[in-house]
Structure formats: C-alpha cells, structure tokens
Scaffold this motif. Structure first.
Motif, PDB file in Angstrom:
ATOM      1  N   TYR A  86       2.619  -7.737   6.923  1.00  0.00           N
ATOM      2  CA  TYR A  86       3.521  -7.673   8.074  1.00  0.00           C
ATOM      3  C   TYR A  86       3.154  -6.552   9.045  1.00  0.00           C
ATOM      4  CZ  TYR A  86       6.751 -11.117   6.149  1.00  0.00           C
ATOM      5  OH  TYR A  86       7.325 -12.267   5.684  1.00  0.00           O
ATOM      6  N   GLY A  87       2.343  -5.611   8.598  1.00  0.00           N
ATOM      7  CA  GLY A  87       1.864  -4.563   9.485  1.00  0.00           C
ATOM      8  C   GLY A  87       2.857  -3.466   9.790  1.00  0.00           C
ATOM      9  N   PHE A  88       3.616  -3.009   8.799  1.00  0.00           N
ATOM     10  CA  PHE A  88       4.531  -1.893   9.046  1.00  0.00           C
ATOM     11  C   PHE A  88       4.546  -0.929   7.874  1.00  0.00           C
ATOM     12  CE2 PHE A  88       7.279  -4.988   6.925  1.00  0.00           C
ATOM     13  CZ  PHE A  88       8.008  -4.211   6.044  1.00  0.00           C
ATOM     14  N   LYS A  89       4.997   0.303   8.163  1.00  0.00           N
ATOM     15  CA  LYS A  89       5.192   1.343   7.153  1.00  0.00           C
ATOM     16  C   LYS A  89       6.679   1.655   7.113  1.00  0.00           C
ATOM     17  CE  LYS A  89       2.401   4.426   8.950  1.00  0.00           C
ATOM     18  NZ  LYS A  89       1.603   5.643   9.119  1.00  0.00           N
ATOM     19  N   THR A  90       7.163   2.053   5.930  1.00  0.00           N
ATOM     20  CA  THR A  90       8.591   2.298   5.772  1.00  0.00           C
ATOM     21  C   THR A  90       8.856   3.264   4.624  1.00  0.00           C
ATOM     22  OG1 THR A  90      10.728   1.218   5.376  1.00  0.00           O
ATOM     23  CG2 THR A  90       8.826   0.290   4.245  1.00  0.00           C
ATOM     24  N   LYS A  91      10.046   3.809   4.607  1.00  0.00           N
ATOM     25  CA  LYS A  91      10.470   4.658   3.501  1.00  0.00           C
ATOM     26  C   LYS A  91      11.005   3.781   2.361  1.00  0.00           C
ATOM     27  CE  LYS A  91      11.874   8.859   4.003  1.00  0.00           C
ATOM     28  NZ  LYS A  91      12.514  10.120   4.269  1.00  0.00           N
TER      29      LYS A  91
ATOM     30  N   LYS B 276       0.845  -1.199   0.000  1.00  0.00           N
ATOM     31  CA  LYS B 276       0.000   0.000   0.000  1.00  0.00           C
ATOM     32  C   LYS B 276       0.875   1.241   0.000  1.00  0.00           C
ATOM     33  CE  LYS B 276      -3.728  -2.449   0.513  1.00  0.00           C
ATOM     34  NZ  LYS B 276      -4.197  -3.038  -0.686  1.00  0.00           N
ATOM     35  N   VAL B 277       0.345   2.314  -0.553  1.00  0.00           N
ATOM     36  CA  VAL B 277       0.985   3.624  -0.505  1.00  0.00           C
ATOM     37  C   VAL B 277       0.273   4.420   0.570  1.00  0.00           C
ATOM     38  CG1 VAL B 277       1.463   5.739  -1.791  1.00  0.00           C
ATOM     39  CG2 VAL B 277       1.583   3.531  -2.944  1.00  0.00           C
ATOM     40  N   THR B 278       1.047   5.067   1.450  1.00  0.00           N
ATOM     41  CA  THR B 278       0.457   5.831   2.549  1.00  0.00           C
ATOM     42  C   THR B 278       0.503   7.323   2.255  1.00  0.00           C
ATOM     43  OG1 THR B 278       2.470   6.243   3.833  1.00  0.00           O
ATOM     44  CG2 THR B 278       1.420   4.087   4.125  1.00  0.00           C
ATOM     45  N   TRP B 279      -0.175   8.091   3.066  1.00  0.00           N
ATOM     46  CA  TRP B 279      -0.163   9.555   2.944  1.00  0.00           C
ATOM     47  C   TRP B 279       0.994  10.173   3.723  1.00  0.00           C
ATOM     48  CZ3 TRP B 279      -3.068  12.117  -0.411  1.00  0.00           C
ATOM     49  CH2 TRP B 279      -4.211  11.485  -0.910  1.00  0.00           C
ATOM     50  N   ASP B 280       1.702   9.370   4.489  1.00  0.00           N
ATOM     51  CA  ASP B 280       2.762   9.860   5.351  1.00  0.00           C
ATOM     52  C   ASP B 280       4.065  10.026   4.556  1.00  0.00           C
ATOM     53  OD1 ASP B 280       4.631  10.380   7.301  1.00  0.00           O
ATOM     54  OD2 ASP B 280       4.074   8.684   8.575  1.00  0.00           O
ATOM     55  N   PRO B 281       4.562  11.255   4.388  1.00  0.00           N
ATOM     56  CA  PRO B 281       5.791  11.452   3.614  1.00  0.00           C
ATOM     57  C   PRO B 281       7.025  10.818   4.267  1.00  0.00           C
ATOM     58  CG  PRO B 281       4.939  13.553   4.415  1.00  0.00           C
ATOM     59  CD  PRO B 281       3.972  12.499   4.835  1.00  0.00           C
ATOM     60  N   GLN B 282       6.999  10.598   5.568  1.00  0.00           N
ATOM     61  CA  GLN B 282       8.122   9.964   6.262  1.00  0.00           C
ATOM     62  C   GLN B 282       8.154   8.454   6.012  1.00  0.00           C
ATOM     63  OE1 GLN B 282      10.508  11.674   7.929  1.00  0.00           O
ATOM     64  NE2 GLN B 282       9.416  13.474   7.185  1.00  0.00           N
ATOM     65  N   THR B 283       6.977   7.847   5.828  1.00  0.00           N
ATOM     66  CA  THR B 283       6.869   6.409   5.572  1.00  0.00           C
ATOM     67  C   THR B 283       5.825   6.182   4.479  1.00  0.00           C
ATOM     68  OG1 THR B 283       5.291   6.235   7.402  1.00  0.00           O
ATOM     69  CG2 THR B 283       7.581   5.682   7.887  1.00  0.00           C
ATOM     70  N   PRO B 284       6.218   6.405   3.230  1.00  0.00           N
ATOM     71  CA  PRO B 284       5.248   6.382   2.138  1.00  0.00           C
ATOM     72  C   PRO B 284       4.807   5.001   1.661  1.00  0.00           C
ATOM     73  CG  PRO B 284       7.413   6.887   1.296  1.00  0.00           C
ATOM     74  CD  PRO B 284       7.537   6.845   2.797  1.00  0.00           C
ATOM     75  N   ARG B 285       5.461   3.942   2.127  1.00  0.00           N
ATOM     76  CA  ARG B 285       5.113   2.596   1.676  1.00  0.00           C
ATOM     77  C   ARG B 285       4.742   1.734   2.874  1.00  0.00           C
ATOM     78  NH1 ARG B 285       9.907   4.187  -1.006  1.00  0.00           N
ATOM     79  NH2 ARG B 285       9.451   4.694  -3.164  1.00  0.00           N
ATOM     80  N   ALA B 286       3.824   0.774   2.657  1.00  0.00           N
ATOM     81  CA  ALA B 286       3.386  -0.077   3.750  1.00  0.00           C
ATOM     82  C   ALA B 286       3.179  -1.503   3.282  1.00  0.00           C
ATOM     83  CB  ALA B 286       2.080   0.458   4.346  1.00  0.00           C
ATOM     84  N   CYS B 287       3.350  -2.430   4.218  1.00  0.00           N
ATOM     85  CA  CYS B 287       3.037  -3.831   3.985  1.00  0.00           C
ATOM     86  C   CYS B 287       1.942  -4.212   4.965  1.00  0.00           C
ATOM     87  CB  CYS B 287       4.258  -4.722   4.193  1.00  0.00           C
ATOM     88  SG  CYS B 287       3.852  -6.468   3.999  1.00  0.00           S
ATOM     89  N   VAL B 288       0.762  -4.502   4.440  1.00  0.00           N
ATOM     90  CA  VAL B 288      -0.381  -4.849   5.285  1.00  0.00           C
ATOM     91  C   VAL B 288      -0.173  -6.229   5.912  1.00  0.00           C
ATOM     92  CG1 VAL B 288      -2.874  -5.259   5.284  1.00  0.00           C
ATOM     93  CG2 VAL B 288      -1.921  -3.408   3.933  1.00  0.00           C
TER      94      VAL B 288
END
Length: 58
Positions: free
Chosen positions: A26-31, A12-24
């Motif tokens: 595993y449940g985490f967001k990352t740059k 998934k792509v997130t709205w958070d510029p610090q962590t724009p990518r996510a894995c549903v």
C-alpha cells in the motif's frame, strides 16, 4: 480471516521511531499494525496480504 502483518511479505520494519512499521504493497508507514490502518480507513480487511515464503532454514 484476520490478517497478521508479521506473516506478510509486504510488511517491513523501518528505522523511523515515529513510524516503525510499513506496508510496501500500500506504500505507507505507520505506528500501528498496517492491517489495522487498512481496516479503519477502508472498512475491509487487507486485500494485499501475501504469506511470506518459507525460507527452508531449520
């Protein structure tokens, strides 16, 4: 097999510029690309990769 997160249903792509990518799965967001984070932290390729379903659109 090299995992391509952009072709995974859990990516998934997130709205958070610090962590724009996510894995549903595993449940985490990352740059970084999530599969790279999984490989770095576990030493193995992502085991939760599921290809996106074909949308049927032309």
């Amino acid at each position: 097999m090299k995992v391509n997160c952009f072709n995974c249903q859990y990516f998934k792509v997130t709205w958070d510029p610090q962590t724009p990518r996510a894995c549903v799965a595993y449940g985490f967001k990352t740059k970084q690309i999530p599969s790279v984070v999984v490989k770095q932290s576990s030493g193995t390729e992502c085991l939760k990769f599921v290809p996106k379903a074909e949308s049927g659109r032309a």
